[in-house]
Write a protein that holds these residues in place. Structure first.
Motif, PDB file in Angstrom:
ATOM      1  N   ILE A  95       0.841  -1.212   0.000  1.00  0.00           N
ATOM      2  CA  ILE A  95       0.000   0.000   0.000  1.00  0.00           C
ATOM      3  C   ILE A  95       0.871   1.256   0.000  1.00  0.00           C
ATOM      4  O   ILE A  95       0.554   2.258  -0.652  1.00  0.00           O
ATOM      5  CB  ILE A  95      -0.939  -0.016   1.228  1.00  0.00           C
ATOM      6  N   LEU A  98       1.760   2.616  -3.480  1.00  0.00           N
ATOM      7  CA  LEU A  98       0.728   3.014  -4.436  1.00  0.00           C
ATOM      8  C   LEU A  98       0.931   4.455  -4.873  1.00  0.00           C
ATOM      9  O   LEU A  98       1.398   5.299  -4.100  1.00  0.00           O
ATOM     10  CB  LEU A  98      -0.659   2.840  -3.814  1.00  0.00           C
ATOM     11  N   SER A  99       0.543   4.748  -6.103  1.00  0.00           N
ATOM     12  CA  SER A  99       0.770   6.089  -6.662  1.00  0.00           C
ATOM     13  C   SER A  99      -0.031   7.170  -5.946  1.00  0.00           C
ATOM     14  O   SER A  99       0.335   8.346  -5.985  1.00  0.00           O
ATOM     15  CB  SER A  99       0.400   6.092  -8.158  1.00  0.00           C
ATOM     16  N   PHE A 174       7.245  -1.449  -6.293  1.00  0.00           N
ATOM     17  CA  PHE A 174       5.871  -1.876  -6.035  1.00  0.00           C
ATOM     18  C   PHE A 174       5.674  -3.340  -6.428  1.00  0.00           C
ATOM     19  O   PHE A 174       5.094  -4.122  -5.670  1.00  0.00           O
ATOM     20  CB  PHE A 174       4.894  -0.994  -6.816  1.00  0.00           C
TER      21      PHE A 174
END
Length: 457
Positions: A95, A98-99, A174
């Motif tokens: 998490i 994440l972007s 990621f």
């Protein structure tokens, strides 16, 4: 890990095996690719090192609680709890990448997930001696402990191999963390639904019948007043500290001399493969001969020799074969002795609980590892010129490790000399089993329900 399936068909052996190796995979996720991780997270190399160092800090403060949980609430509860903590930590790390996460929150979230995984590790690190004592007879305990302990080492192997490989193919942190989160989730499910029994239906050995482990605090007091155990605690703990430094800093030491992350990961993997092989052979030998002390002393001496040679050859360029051979030597004699030393700790401290005796040794190792890491990083000085360096973070990683690796070899040798010279002990658990009443063992062994119901673990 291994479970005696003949005694307990409802506990699947592969369930525990799947759980045991995961915390070490999370621990060394970033160490083999430390310089690239610093780039992706936009932090310094020292902060990246804290992603591994947090395991040591958590172990120091949380391990005593873990030993109490293992010896009081039992093996089943501990493994399930650890698997949930490890899964939640792995998911939180994903998490964090994440972007939609603000840049300033990325590293804290990854560190938060790493910390949860660190809380899971002691549950698995301390389990092998408890597992071997509860489920296996005396002629199989060293081998069982070896297989359980080396499952954790397999996690180190996977991290050394797959972290550089995945990052080189995907070019994204990621994806690396997502891939590691998948087996953590599967293992949590398997542990939760698959580990059903706390103890086997019948006790596997006389020591399990006749032993009534000391209360936790009383057991700690007995351990700290046991001269032989204290020498094992300090000296072998120093060895654990040296190996933690080796695993954490290997990539940083080698990249300055022109060795790539892939090669550093391969060296770590070679050390672990040979360590597993050595542990297998040692487990079989010690189960037959019961020469715990002799094997531990000889292996520690040979490990110190390997560490000293590594301190020299790691500062040479274009010596891949020699460095790989030294890492294999280092692993074969160093990693392999860990389960034997844990069994030796139980033998010299019986009837103190197995998780307590092995847990304190691990805590000692983590405390010394933290001190050694801080010392070695402080001794690593920036280099004016480093034409061979392939470290991804540039000048931040171009450090001279000549003095630190020599100090590491000196610490390893000092601990070994003290242990060889001063450690002597009687095998208390084996003696108790030899003098146990055969009638009492037989009566208790045939009363499976009574044994299972009266055992906390």
């Amino acid at each position: 890990c291994v479970v005696n399936v003949a005694q307990c068909e409802s506990t699947h052996p592969y369930t525990i095996h799947a759980v045991c190796h995961l915390p070490s995979t999370a621990w060394l996720t970033f160490a083999p690719v430390a310089d690239q991780t610093a780039q992706y997270l936009r932090v310094s190399l020292n902060l990246v090192n804290w992603l591994s160092l947090v395991y040591i800090v958590v172990a120091v403060f949380f391990s005593l609680i873990t030993t109490w949980v293992l010896d009081t609430l039992g093996l089943r509860f501990s493994l399930i709890m650890g698997s949930w903590l490890n899964m939640l930590g792995a998911i939180l790390r994903v998490i964090g990448m994440l972007s939609c996460i603000p840049e300033r929150a990325i590293f804290p979230m990854v560190m938060g997930g790493q910390t949860l995984c660190a809380f899971a590790q002691p549950f698995f690190i301390f389990a092998p001696t408890k597992l071997a004592a509860l489920w296996f007879p005396d002629h199989q305990r060293a081998t069982a402990n070896m297989m359980a302990s080396m499952a954790n080492t397999v996690g180190l192997l996977l991290a050394n191999i797959f972290s550089p490989m995945i990052l080189s193919y995907t070019n994204t942190l990621f994806m690396l963390l997502l891939i590691y989160a998948i087996p953590a989730t599967i293992a949590c499910f398997l542990a939760t639904v698959g580990i059903r029994e706390r103890v086997p239906p019948t006790p596997p050995s006389a020591s399990m019948v006749t032993s009534s482990s000391e209360p936790f605090l009383q057991g700690v007091k007995l351990l700290l007043t046991n001269k032989a155990y204290v020498f094992l605690l300090v000296c072998f703990g120093s060895g654990i500290g040296v190996f933690t430094c080796f695993s954490t800093l290997l990539e940083q030491i080698l990249c300055v001399k022109g060795y790539t992350n892939d090669f550093a990961g391969l060296c770590g993997a070679v050390a672990i493969v040979f360590g597993v092989l050595g542990a297998f052979l040692l487990g079989l030998y010690v189960d037959k001969t019961k020469k715990f002390t002799e094997v531990t002393k000889i292996n520690m001496c040979l490990t110190s020799l390997g560490c000293s040679v590594f301190a020299v050859v790691s500062q040479l360029s274009e010596q891949k074969f020699i460095i790989g051979a030294v890492c294999a030597w280092f692993g074969f004699f160093g990693y392999s002795v860990y389960p034997i030393a844990m069994e030796l700790g139980v033998e010299c401290s019986y009837p103190v609980g197995e998780a307590t005796s092995s847990g304190l040794i691990f805590v000692s190792g983590q405390i010394q590892a933290a001190l050694y890491l801080l010392l070695l990083q402080a001794l690593a000085k920036p280099m004016a010129e480093s034409p061979l360096s392939v470290c991804a973070t540039g000048t931040d990683a171009n450090l001279s490790w000549t003095v630190p690796v020599l100090v590491m070899a000196g610490l390893c040798t000092l601990g070994t000399c003290c242990f060889v010279g001063f450690f002597h002990t009687d095998y208390r658990r084996l003696r108790a089993e030899a003098t146990a009443s055969p009638n009492r063992v037989t009566n208790q062994s045939t009363g499976g329900d009574t044994w299972a119901n009266s055992t906390d673990a």
